[in-house]
Design a protein around this motif. Structure first.
Motif, PDB file in Angstrom:
ATOM      1  N   ARG A  61       0.835  -1.210   0.000  1.00 51.29           N
ATOM      2  CA  ARG A  61       0.000   0.000   0.000  1.00 51.29           C
ATOM      3  C   ARG A  61       0.870   1.260   0.000  1.00 51.29           C
ATOM      4  NH1 ARG A  61      -2.876  -2.949   3.694  1.00 51.29           N
ATOM      5  NH2 ARG A  61      -1.961  -1.782   5.419  1.00 51.29           N
ATOM      6  N   THR A  62       1.941   1.226   0.788  1.00 47.94           N
ATOM      7  CA  THR A  62       2.839   2.377   0.866  1.00 47.94           C
ATOM      8  C   THR A  62       3.531   2.604  -0.467  1.00 47.94           C
ATOM      9  OG1 THR A  62       3.182   1.965   3.225  1.00 47.94           O
ATOM     10  CG2 THR A  62       4.816   3.341   2.106  1.00 47.94           C
ATOM     11  N   TRP A  67       1.012   4.157  -2.821  1.00 48.44           N
ATOM     12  CA  TRP A  67       0.772   5.559  -2.491  1.00 48.44           C
ATOM     13  C   TRP A  67       1.935   6.415  -2.994  1.00 48.44           C
ATOM     14  CZ3 TRP A  67       2.729   9.807  -0.214  1.00 48.44           C
ATOM     15  CH2 TRP A  67       1.841  10.843   0.065  1.00 48.44           C
ATOM     16  N   HIS A 109       1.683   9.405  -5.837  1.00 50.12           N
ATOM     17  CA  HIS A 109       1.808  10.760  -5.272  1.00 50.12           C
ATOM     18  C   HIS A 109       3.263  11.235  -5.418  1.00 50.12           C
ATOM     19  CE1 HIS A 109      -1.785   9.108  -3.310  1.00 50.12           C
ATOM     20  NE2 HIS A 109      -2.220  10.367  -3.326  1.00 50.12           N
TER      21      HIS A 109
END
Length: 185
Positions: free
Chosen positions: A71-72, A75, A79
């Motif tokens: 997930r990190t 992200w 971003h």
């Protein structure tokens, strides 16, 4: 349950014990379940005999840690103009300053799930191989997940990082009667 570890248990890992202070070399030992006895014994032996301070980390879920890391990464990828986030593994182990050894009664593939996010040299000891029937002590020795192999793995990793002389790891191998040419389990 130690105070303050509730969120770490849910997230997948928490610090079980600090490293002994004022020792020249640092490391971390990750363990899960019944591997805690080998980790705790190795921590004491590393400090007393070899001058290595090892933090102990209890891993309650390698799967949760891997999910967080994925997930990190997603992200961070989506971003690109923002400051990147750190995974739970990176954040937890950032201050270790030395190698990380994961010891598990599971197959090595389980702790290897987080290898990509370990901030330092990462070694996994697990029970890959054929099933056997023997005492727990004999099985842990056979699968190389006992205290002695955790100590040797830590010293070998420190040698790979040029923190100690390789001869120190070789001395430990001899001291513990480990046959370096034995067939892998």
């Amino acid at each position: 349950m130690p105070e303050g570890v509730e969120q770490g248990i849910i997230d997948g890992m928490y610090k079980f014990a600090d490293a002994p202070e004022r020792l020249p070399h640092r490391s971390a030992i990750l363990f899960s379940g019944s591997a805690h006895s080998a980790a705790r014994a190795a921590q004491a032996e590393l400090a007393e005999r070899y001058g290595v301070a090892a933090e102990l980390w209890s891993v309650t879920s390698y799967d949760r840690l891997r999910d967080d890391a994925m997930r990190t990464e997603r992200w961070n990828r989506l971003h690109p103009t923002e400051s990147p986030r750190r995974t739970l593994v990176e954040a937890a182990l950032a201050e270790v300053g030395g190698p990380v050894v994961a010891v598990s009664d599971f197959m090595r593939a389980v702790p290897e799930q987080i290898a990509a996010w370990a901030p330092f040299d990462y070694t996994v000891l697990g029970t890959d191989g054929f099933g056997r029937s023997d005492t727990r002590e004999a099985l842990r020795r056979f699968f190389e997940i006992d205290q002695e192999h955790v100590v040797v793995a830590t010293l070998s990793a420190l040698a790979r990082m040029d923190r100690v002389e390789p001869a120190l790891a070789a001395e430990a191998i001899e001291h513990y009667g480990i046959d370096p040419d034995a067939v892998a389990p």
